[in-house]
Scaffold this motif. Structure first.
Motif, short mmCIF file in Angstrom:
data_model
loop_
_atom_site.label_atom_id
_atom_site.label_comp_id
_atom_site.label_asym_id
_atom_site.label_seq_id
_atom_site.Cartn_x
_atom_site.Cartn_y
_atom_site.Cartn_z
N MET A 1 0.83 -1.32 0.19
CA MET A 1 0.07 -0.05 0.15
C MET A 1 1.07 1.32 0.10
O MET A 1 2.19 1.26 0.41
CB MET A 1 -0.86 0.01 1.24
CG MET A 1 -1.85 -1.08 1.30
SD MET A 1 -3.17 -0.96 2.30
CE MET A 1 -2.12 -1.06 3.95
N LYS A 2 0.30 2.29 -0.40
CA LYS A 2 0.64 3.57 -0.44
C LYS A 2 0.69 4.39 0.95
O LYS A 2 -0.69 4.42 1.13
CB LYS A 2 0.59 4.46 -1.57
CG LYS A 2 1.14 3.74 -2.91
CD LYS A 2 0.82 4.89 -3.98
CE LYS A 2 1.42 4.43 -5.40
NZ LYS A 2 1.21 5.30 -6.50
N VAL A 3 1.62 4.89 1.91
CA VAL A 3 1.36 5.32 2.98
C VAL A 3 1.82 6.63 3.18
O VAL A 3 3.09 7.01 2.80
CB VAL A 3 2.06 4.43 4.20
CG1 VAL A 3 1.63 4.90 5.47
CG2 VAL A 3 1.38 2.93 4.04
N LEU A 4 1.26 7.72 3.76
CA LEU A 4 1.53 9.04 4.08
C LEU A 4 1.84 9.13 5.48
O LEU A 4 0.97 8.85 6.20
CB LEU A 4 0.44 10.15 3.42
CG LEU A 4 1.08 11.22 3.74
CD1 LEU A 4 2.24 12.14 3.00
CD2 LEU A 4 -0.51 12.50 3.47
N LEU A 5 3.19 9.42 5.67
CA LEU A 5 3.59 9.33 7.38
C LEU A 5 3.75 10.91 7.67
O LEU A 5 4.98 11.38 7.33
CB LEU A 5 4.64 8.36 7.45
CG LEU A 5 5.32 8.39 8.58
CD1 LEU A 5 4.45 8.05 9.85
CD2 LEU A 5 6.52 7.46 8.52
N ALA A 6 3.16 11.32 8.39
CA ALA A 6 3.67 12.61 8.93
C ALA A 6 4.27 12.33 10.39
O ALA A 6 3.80 11.38 11.20
CB ALA A 6 2.26 13.45 9.61
N GLY A 7 5.52 12.87 10.37
CA GLY A 7 6.42 12.53 11.52
C GLY A 7 7.61 11.61 11.12
O GLY A 7 8.19 11.15 11.72
N ALA A 8 7.83 11.71 9.89
CA ALA A 8 8.85 10.40 9.12
C ALA A 8 10.14 10.85 9.69
O ALA A 8 10.87 10.17 9.85
CB ALA A 8 8.51 10.62 7.65
N SER A 9 10.39 12.21 9.75
CA SER A 9 11.80 12.79 10.04
C SER A 9 12.27 12.35 11.49
O SER A 9 13.49 12.06 12.17
CB SER A 9 11.99 14.14 9.78
OG SER A 9 11.35 14.75 10.72
N GLY A 10 11.35 11.93 12.43
CA GLY A 10 11.68 11.88 13.97
C GLY A 10 12.11 10.32 14.04
O GLY A 10 12.05 9.31 13.31
N LEU A 11 12.57 10.19 15.47
CA LEU A 11 13.11 8.86 15.75
C LEU A 11 12.09 7.85 15.37
O LEU A 11 12.24 6.83 14.90
CB LEU A 11 13.43 8.96 17.22
CG LEU A 11 13.89 7.49 17.69
CD1 LEU A 11 15.23 7.03 17.11
CD2 LEU A 11 13.81 7.45 19.16
N LEU A 12 10.97 7.79 15.92
CA LEU A 12 9.93 6.78 15.56
C LEU A 12 9.41 6.97 14.29
O LEU A 12 9.16 5.61 13.81
CB LEU A 12 8.58 7.14 16.57
CG LEU A 12 7.41 6.28 16.62
CD1 LEU A 12 7.86 4.94 17.04
CD2 LEU A 12 6.35 6.52 17.19
N GLY A 13 9.54 8.07 13.57
CA GLY A 13 9.01 7.89 12.07
C GLY A 13 10.10 7.16 11.34
O GLY A 13 9.70 6.48 10.30
N ARG A 14 11.34 7.36 11.53
CA ARG A 14 12.35 6.71 10.90
C ARG A 14 12.23 5.16 10.94
O ARG A 14 12.40 4.35 10.26
CB ARG A 14 13.89 7.14 11.01
CG ARG A 14 13.97 8.35 10.86
CD ARG A 14 15.48 8.90 10.96
NE ARG A 14 15.95 8.74 12.24
CZ ARG A 14 16.01 9.67 13.56
NH1 ARG A 14 15.44 10.68 13.19
NH2 ARG A 14 16.32 9.53 14.41
N LYS A 15 12.00 4.69 12.35
CA LYS A 15 11.77 3.36 12.62
C LYS A 15 10.20 2.91 11.86
O LYS A 15 10.20 1.83 11.40
CB LYS A 15 11.50 3.17 14.14
CG LYS A 15 12.79 3.17 14.72
CD LYS A 15 12.92 3.18 16.28
CE LYS A 15 14.21 3.47 17.23
NZ LYS A 15 15.02 2.13 16.94
N ILE A 16 9.30 3.64 11.85
CA ILE A 16 8.14 3.19 11.30
C ILE A 16 8.31 3.21 10.00
O ILE A 16 7.90 2.23 9.06
CB ILE A 16 6.94 4.31 11.64
CG1 ILE A 16 6.49 4.37 12.91
CG2 ILE A 16 5.72 4.04 10.58
CD1 ILE A 16 5.91 5.62 13.58
#
Length: 307
Positions: A1-16
């Motif tokens: 699927m295509k996912v839009l991730l707000a907060g991708a640059s944070g620690l959790l976001g990078r792990k997500i």
């Protein structure tokens, strides 16, 4: 699927991002930085809609916060994150509709159940109130922001919403960059737990829960994402010291933290969460039953196999 991730640059976001891509999903990060595939300030509704114009996504994830582990001392340190939850969420919901997304997964935290002493019984998603009114105006702002974020997601017409209520984070990228350096400088005192405990979760396990929720979990449901063994803040910090061979923290009276009111409130809180629902409905389970075990594993040197 295509996912839009707000907060991708944070620690959790990078792990997500890592977990989603490992599961075969395409991820586009939304943020203000140059590294974001979709560049926009989440608090600017027009900019968000312009940024997603012509794009299509299946799922939107709201993991944007402004939390800094070393500065969680004053209530004002939560202000930017509160805004991302109350003002940013409607903008992300609008982006989800604009891009044809069918699901939104939102990050939340254990303190949405309220600060203070909740006793020794682990709280459950369906048996205990989330977002109860707080007597202190500052605490009401924090809890109210988490309450509002969930309500906005759950009532968004045409979207399946899942909320993940995380425990206190530890693990790679957290423990060795925040807690451990302060311990080594003898700059992290703790208070006596006196029977108080908090729920914890490895940040990698938290990211894995998001990846699971992108595809699973019932619409309109919240899930506690915590390990099996609540532990006092002081005991957790002492476990970090023991695992990494750092100096043990000094124990101070709770009243000495009054100049740091947010830290004082967290240290005085007794809040344990149950994870049975996440286990049963998401198929998620913590890698380590307790943060003590997780810290020991984190501190162990990697096994090098000779060629």
């Amino acid at each position: 699927m295509k996912v839009l991730l707000a907060g991708a640059s944070g620690l959790l976001g990078r792990k997500i991002t890592r977990e989603l891509r490992a599961a075969g999903h395409e991820v586009a990060g939304l943020g203000r930085g140059e590294g974001s595939a979709v560049r926009a300030d989440l608090l600017d509704p027009e900019a968000v809609l312009r940024a997603v114009d012509g794009l299509g996504f299946d799922v939107v994830v709201h993991a944007a916060t402004a939390l800094q582990g070393k500065s969680m001392m004053r209530h004002q340190d939560m202000a930017a994150t509160n805004l991302l939850r109350t003002e940013g969420t409607p903008n992300l919901i609008a982006a989800a509709r604009e891009t044809g997304a069918r699901r939104i997964v939102v990050e939340s935290m254990m303190f949405g159940y309220g600060y203070g002493d909740h006793g020794d019984r682990p709280l459950t998603e369906d048996g205990d109130a989330f977002g109860p009114a707080q007597p202190n105006p500052w605490l009401e702002r924090h809890v109210g922001a988490m309450r509002t974020k969930e309500e906005l997601a759950f009532t968004a017409e045409g979207l399946e919403a899942v909320s993940l209520r995380f425990g206190m984070f530890y693990g790679a990228g957290v423990t060795e960059t925040t807690v451990l350096p302060m311990l080594r400088k003898r700059a992290l005192p703790v208070v006596a737990d006196q029977g108080r405990a908090l729920s914890w979760v490895d940040a990698d396990d938290a990211a894995r829960a998001v990846a699971v929720a992108v595809e699973g979990g019932r619409a309109g449901q919240a899930y506690n994402i915590v390990d099996d063994a609540p532990l006092g803040f002081g005991a957790h910090v002492r476990a970090v010291a023991e695992a990494f061979g750092a100096p043990a923290p000094m124990t101070i009276p709770l009243w000495l933290l009054r100049p740091a009111p947010l830290a004082h409130t967290i240290m005085a809180t007794n809040l344990r969460l149950a994870n049975a629902k996440a286990r049963a409905e998401l198929g998620w389970a913590p890698t380590h039953s307790s943060s003590v075990d997780g810290l020991k594993a984190l501190a162990e040197p990697p096994l090098v196999v000779a060629a």
